[in-house]
Design an enzyme around this catalytic site. Structure first.
Site, PDB file in Angstrom:
ATOM      1  N   GLY D  12      32.559  54.367  35.221  1.00 37.27           N
ATOM      2  CA  GLY D  12      31.447  53.497  34.832  1.00 37.27           C
ATOM      3  C   GLY D  12      31.257  53.475  33.322  1.00 37.27           C
ATOM      4  O   GLY D  12      30.960  52.424  32.735  1.00 37.27           O
ATOM      5  N   ASN D  90      33.959  52.425  45.854  1.00 34.13           N
ATOM      6  CA  ASN D  90      35.008  52.394  46.878  1.00 34.13           C
ATOM      7  C   ASN D  90      34.436  52.395  48.285  1.00 34.13           C
ATOM      8  O   ASN D  90      34.933  53.090  49.170  1.00 34.13           O
ATOM      9  CB  ASN D  90      35.944  53.597  46.675  1.00 34.13           C
ATOM     10  N   LYS D 170      41.076  45.801  48.494  1.00 36.52           N
ATOM     11  CA  LYS D 170      41.353  47.019  47.719  1.00 36.52           C
ATOM     12  C   LYS D 170      41.806  48.158  48.630  1.00 36.52           C
ATOM     13  O   LYS D 170      42.697  48.945  48.273  1.00 36.52           O
ATOM     14  CB  LYS D 170      40.090  47.434  46.952  1.00 36.52           C
ATOM     15  N   GLU D 177      49.926  51.478  48.524  1.00 34.10           N
ATOM     16  CA  GLU D 177      50.241  52.500  47.519  1.00 34.10           C
ATOM     17  C   GLU D 177      50.717  53.794  48.184  1.00 34.10           C
ATOM     18  O   GLU D 177      51.657  54.431  47.702  1.00 34.10           O
ATOM     19  CB  GLU D 177      48.960  52.742  46.706  1.00 34.10           C
TER      20      GLU D 177
END
Lengths: 300, 300, 300, 300
Positions: D12, D90, D170, D177
């Site tokens: 952030g 997330n 995402k 990944e």
């Protein structure tokens, strides 16, 4: 340098061009006379010898297996001690030890070289992974330097002194490639299927910058998705090359767990079955239950 | 004992018969009046109350999800403190906590019970895995004893005091079943495919005595293979019940590796796809290579 | 019948006893003179010939690979046309073709036979899977009949005329066994880990009657779990035999998807690693992210 | 634009810096007063309102789960109709629907945004995947444009009108990944283990140009291998984020086969076990065989 090149298909033909562009003299041989610079392997070797002293170097670029084996057997008859054969095809690494030993009986050197690059190789250079002794490799080094990509130290690597080291590395490269492709494919299938997400091609496109999954394969996939959003025009069918199979088999020989690469290989096998064979046995056992459908959603 | 039984399909109907054969009084309810012993859940409960004192016990044997939830909600209105609801369907274990808590608001007990047995259950008994407090289970114990197989201590087990323990155990049972079936299926596919081996049905048959792989599933498979050697008449297509999915999802929630059971589940998913979806993306990337077919058997 | 038996370890010794119990004459040979009935392979063959006319039959029961190969090579020198060698060890099926061809040069017959049964075999009989011509097998049939379990048609099967068919079938049997064991193991791990379920050994015990997952392996697991509920005394480490590896490699050679059996094999490989090797590379890449821990639970 | 930013940790904090570098006004709030620009969420909102008319926009950048939920619940009290909350953490995609519905009760808009980029994000920009209505997203678009990488159309994508579309994309990104990392890890383990190949770090390095497997992850791995050839200093242990788990669970919900990504997830689970739990059960069954070691390399 002077080099013989056996196999002048799209791959070999482009390699000849790249070598010539770099100033090397290439005498090619191909069964197709339209492509060939020589009438036979013997003629090719004779022409090479006429070009000057020093060891004769022949690069073999024919399909793995019997074609490569028979070509190398014939070259063994034609070449002399101190000459060099390079196997640049996709031979299994275990073939290399056999070929190296056979050529070694006459004192002929052997280098195996995995080659990656496809149609871009002519312009961008090829990624080359070679195995063999340093002294043997030195005899073909000018050609390796010409074939590799320019302006980088990448793309050319000596994988070990043992014959087969280069093909082993190339083999594992392809195994990795299988699982990377499977990774994108699984993610794409999920994104394409769920209602919550739209715009899937642009999602993949957006990943090309700033994400962990950016890669050349991703770039390729984006181009394809932009042309055919749901890949409706593409059959869900994938061949596998020997290298994926050999990678998993080598992993098993060496007690290396390889769950993702093997899963990727098996997915390709399954994609080529008209009906899902193993599921016939599953369905047969379920028939045997008799009552498996008694309660909805229940197995037994 | 006296017991209400909601859901009189093939499974519930057989259970009613087995309970009655053991001397218990069963008041069944089914939306299908031809099967039902009562005109409504309320009528069923009223009949049970008329049979004597003690807690009213109702066994719910309807499909998991909304049907079970709505049945239990309705029973909550009809039953009183100290009564008992048993969910004998294939509910997800997480539903049990919700149902138990809801019934608990009125002091109604709850037991969840996974039931295995299919069409053989009527004659051979059912394997029962139940969860809930010992005191709650005691209210239905005579029925459990009647439903389980005779002449064995197997087939009836208290899986835990927590609501959902029984369904959790049954869920894992089904997950194990998936991978056992997949094991036989993979072995069969290989044996059926290779030329070196003949007589595959009899090979499987021979394994029924003296081997490590002998099992009831093997017995079932042998019957099927003897009837249709190459399973030509069977479509390679397998449904999956919720329980296989929940097993893998529970494994993931608990960080338990579950490679074989998940592989078995995914194989079923894949068997139901007309075209292999993920392979479309693989094929798309291979198209993107452009030169992937330059050397036969090569990827790139 | 008269039969020579090479290799009198626990397995061979028990087989000799079972054959003798059935009235057959066994001349055993073992390098350990305390176990042996003969001083050498030559002496064994000579004794067999002294017992009467007809073909000499020798059953080889020594470890796969070099011991079997060298024993068969020596027997080739000693035996004559029409005699028979049976390889009852755990040879790879590809060895059988080589051995059969070699013996065939002298007209000696060859049968390969996969044997299952372990320590129970002496009493209960062995499961036997054999390959070879019917006429060759006929020469050893009385011994096969004696070794197999009594009172059943199971336990003895002719897997094909080709040398290696028997070992191939036994190999696949072991591959199936791997995935069945993995199925129970995965289910057990989940049940043992979650708080919702108690009484896990008794859950497994209950499954022995009336369920789809009942099997001999389940019986074994129940005994172990009852002795050590959480298997605290057992190291999570499993060897693998060659047969599991060969099964997956044969599947790959034949383009057969084998996700569950391969997963089971890989799980064994991983269990033998002190540190998880592949995860070192995963951890290295995660280190490379640098910022992967910036947001809790985030990868990048 | 004016924007509130809740959560000023490394991620952030860098995002605040990048937004300010682009000329935007950021009022940050963090429980750590040293990092915070405001004394409370209420103070932050008040300051934002003092900066001018138009909707108040607050970007939440706190850990998924309870921290995000409670922050959004508090913002719901503070904000008014037409204001906007962005969840850039997330969060699980299913949380987004709940949060969107809750905020919607007061007419407050909601956008979910998956953010990738880690420590490089400040300088290179973040990859942003967002979900929500176009009109809601328009309110935060200047910030999205500032946060994304410069000089490219990549890195910012609208994943769907439904709340959760961004986090879903995402999430899948992270699942992909996992399998990409596993692909390299499996290949590396094999190459590092075999004797035939040397020079493994340079093999990976060579692949960075001209090969199919070139990627940013490969670049990272090369750096790590060059610093520690056999990764001796790295423990084979990998955490997993929620996103990998959710990806496989979403695949299962949608009947999408996901063998490679799930294998990658399970490998991480296994790497964190001190002893291999499932293998205890395998070993227990093998103990039960009794005779499994009778013939070397044999199972039973």
């Amino acid at each position: 340098m002077h080099i013989g090149l056996v196999g002048l298909g799209k791959m070999g033909g482009n390699m000849r061009a790249r070598l010539r562009n770099a100033g090397h003299t290439v005498i090619g041989y191909d069964r197709n006379a339209d492509l060939s610079d020589s009438s036979s392997l013997a003629d090719m070797v004779e022409q090479l010898r006429g070009l000057g002293d020093g060891p004769t170097v022949v690069w073999v670029m024919v399909p793995a297996g019997d074609p490569t084996r028979s070509t190398i057997a014939e070259l063994k008859e034609l070449l002399d001690e101190g000459d060099l054969v390079v196997d640049g095809g996709n031979s299994k690494y275990t073939d290399d030890a056999i070929n190296a030993a056979s050529l070694g009986e006459k004192g002929i050197d052997f280098v195996d070289c995995g080659v990656s690059g496809g149609v871009w190789g002519l312009q961008n250079g090829y990624a080359l992974m070679y195995g063999g002794t340093t002294s043997a490799a030195a005899k073909v080094m000018p050609a390796l330097e010409a074939l590799k990509p320019d302006h980088t130290e990448d793309g050319l690597v000596h994988c070990g002194e043992t014959a087969g080291a280069g093909h082993f590395a190339k083999m594992v490269h392809n195994g990795i490639e299988y699982a990377m492709m499977q990774a994108y494919a699984e993610g794409w299938e999920l994104l394409d299927k769920v209602d919550i997400v739209d715009n899937v091609p642009e999602i993949f496109a957006s990943w090309r910058t700033g994400t962990v999954v950016r890669s050349w394969l991703l770039d390729l996939l984006v181009d394809q998705l932009r042309a055919d959003e749901h890949l409706d025009k593409i059959k869900g069918y994938a061949e596998d090359s020997g290298e994926g199979r050999w990678t998993v088999q080598a992993a098993i020989d060496n007690a290396v767990p390889m769950p993702a690469i093997s899963a990727s290989l098996f997915a390709r096998f399954a994609s080529r079955q008209e009906d899902d064979v193993a599921m016939k046995a599953i369905a047969a056992m379920r028939n045997g239950f008799g009552g498996h459908a008694v309660i909805s959603e229940s197995e037994a």
